[in-house]
Design an enzyme around this catalytic site. Structure first.
Site, PDB file in Angstrom:
ATOM      1  N   ASN A  62       0.841  -1.217   0.020  1.00 49.65           N
ATOM      2  CA  ASN A  62      -0.440   0.173   0.387  1.00 49.65           C
ATOM      3  C   ASN A  62       0.745   1.167  -0.100  1.00 49.65           C
ATOM      4  OD1 ASN A  62       0.578  -0.678   2.416  1.00 49.65           O
ATOM      5  ND2 ASN A  62      -1.330  -0.089   3.709  1.00 49.65           N
ATOM      6  N   GLU A  64       0.463   5.394   0.597  1.00 46.81           N
ATOM      7  CA  GLU A  64      -0.058   6.396   1.141  1.00 46.81           C
ATOM      8  C   GLU A  64       0.246   8.251   0.926  1.00 46.81           C
ATOM      9  OE1 GLU A  64      -0.912   5.463   5.580  1.00 46.81           O
ATOM     10  OE2 GLU A  64      -2.074   3.568   5.032  1.00 46.81           O
ATOM     11  N   CYS A  73      -3.913   0.710  -2.151  1.00 42.99           N
ATOM     12  CA  CYS A  73      -3.885  -0.495  -1.762  1.00 42.99           C
ATOM     13  C   CYS A  73      -2.937  -0.965  -2.381  1.00 42.99           C
ATOM     14  CB  CYS A  73      -5.348  -0.894  -1.521  1.00 42.99           C
ATOM     15  SG  CYS A  73      -6.432  -0.641  -0.669  1.00 42.99           S
ATOM     16  N   GLU A  75      -3.365  -4.303  -2.820  1.00 44.70           N
ATOM     17  CA  GLU A  75      -3.869  -5.417  -4.085  1.00 44.70           C
ATOM     18  C   GLU A  75      -3.999  -4.449  -5.380  1.00 44.70           C
ATOM     19  OE1 GLU A  75      -4.802  -4.767  -0.905  1.00 44.70           O
ATOM     20  OE2 GLU A  75      -5.914  -6.405  -0.361  1.00 44.70           O
ATOM     21  N   CYS A 112      -9.668  -5.178   0.669  1.00 42.79           N
ATOM     22  CA  CYS A 112     -10.939  -4.463   0.870  1.00 42.79           C
ATOM     23  C   CYS A 112     -12.335  -4.622  -0.625  1.00 42.79           C
ATOM     24  CB  CYS A 112     -10.886  -3.214   1.131  1.00 42.79           C
ATOM     25  SG  CYS A 112      -9.522  -2.161  -0.241  1.00 42.79           S
ATOM     26  N   CYS A 115     -11.069  -3.522  -3.717  1.00 46.09           N
ATOM     27  CA  CYS A 115      -9.443  -4.262  -4.457  1.00 46.09           C
ATOM     28  C   CYS A 115     -10.721  -5.637  -5.008  1.00 46.09           C
ATOM     29  CB  CYS A 115      -9.230  -4.524  -3.008  1.00 46.09           C
ATOM     30  SG  CYS A 115      -7.609  -3.795  -3.577  1.00 46.09           S
TER      31      CYS A 115
HETATM   32  N1  THU Z   1      -5.027  -1.680   2.782  1.00 46.33           N
HETATM   33  C1  THU Z   1      -5.015  -2.071   1.853  1.00 46.33           C
HETATM   34  O1  THU Z   1      -3.383  -2.213   1.691  1.00 46.33           O
HETATM   35  N2  THU Z   1      -5.267  -3.388   0.791  1.00 46.33           N
HETATM   36  C2  THU Z   1      -6.684  -3.637   1.468  1.00 46.33           C
HETATM   37  O2  THU Z   1      -7.755  -4.296   0.752  1.00 46.33           O
HETATM   38  C3  THU Z   1      -7.573  -3.330   2.711  1.00 46.33           C
HETATM   39  C4  THU Z   1      -6.910  -1.486   3.126  1.00 46.33           C
HETATM   40  C5  THU Z   1      -4.555  -0.383   3.071  1.00 46.33           C
HETATM   41  C6  THU Z   1      -4.764   1.539   2.289  1.00 46.33           C
HETATM   42  C7  THU Z   1      -4.831   1.841   4.035  1.00 46.33           C
HETATM   43  O3  THU Z   1      -3.256   2.202   3.353  1.00 46.33           O
HETATM   44  C8  THU Z   1      -4.430   0.732   4.787  1.00 46.33           C
HETATM   45  O4  THU Z   1      -4.175  -0.421   4.311  1.00 46.33           O
HETATM   46  C9  THU Z   1      -5.131   1.654   5.686  1.00 46.33           C
HETATM   47  O5  THU Z   1      -6.506   0.986   5.042  1.00 46.33           O
END
Ligand code: THU
Length: 160
Positions: A62, A64, A73, A75, A112, A115
């Site tokens: 991920n 940010e 994310c 994925e 999530c 994704c």
């Molecule tokens: N995140 C992911 O990388 N994948 C997911 O399926 C759920 C959330 C990340 C997004 C954000 O950077 C952090 O996790 C918190 O939500």
């Protein structure tokens, strides 16, 4: 009116060591990617690794951003990179792992909704299921034989 019941199935492994060797290796690649995540805001790091049919492993974490919604994310970072690099190569298996600074992540952490929708697109495109294994940083690992199992009542191109 009639009620429609939708069922889905995942398999749960007690430990990563119970996985087939190639999946253990894929999960290791996901963990290495996870540790390289850029997650200064959530402190929640996610790693994804995809085994392609050409045997290459593509990873992502991920990423940010100070403008929160601009982040992505793990994925989707991985799947879009794989799709961009190998537009005609199938995705066989995905391994996902997540860790948090706030708690011990010892339960399977599923991808999530956004994704799931993104992965579903590629599963439909390649007309072949993608196996998905997901876990926290330790503990049990869940496996779905296909993304479709994780997204009942999905929206797809057939509605367009
Ligand atoms: N995140 C992911 O990388 N994948 C997911 O399926 C759920 C959330 C990340 C997004 C954000 O950077 C952090 O996790 C918190 O939500």
């Amino acid at each position: 009116m009639k009620e429609v019941k939708i069922e889905t199935k995942v398999q749960v492994f007690d430990d990563v060591n119970e996985l087939p060797e190639n999946v253990q290796n894929l999960m290791k690649a996901a963990a290495e990617a996870r540790d390289k995540a850029y997650a200064p805001y959530s402190k929640f790091k996610v790693g994804a690794a995809i085994l392609l049919e050409n045997n290459e492993v593509i990873t992502g974490s991920n990423q940010e951003n100070a403008s929160y919604p601009s982040g992505l994310c793990a994925e989707r970072t991985a799947i879009y990179y794989a799709g961009a690099k190998y537009p005609n190569t199938k995705f066989l298996i995905m391994a996902l792992t997540a860790s948090s600074n706030n708690q011990i992540t010892d339960k399977p952490i599923p991808p999530c909704g956004a994704c799931r929708q993104a992965i579903a697109e590629y599963e439909i495109k390649q007309d072949q299921p993608i196996e998905i294994y997901f876990m926290g940083a330790t503990g049990k690992v869940a496996k779905s034989n296909s993304l479709a199992n994780l997204l009942p009542l999905g929206f797809d191109r057939s509605f367009l």
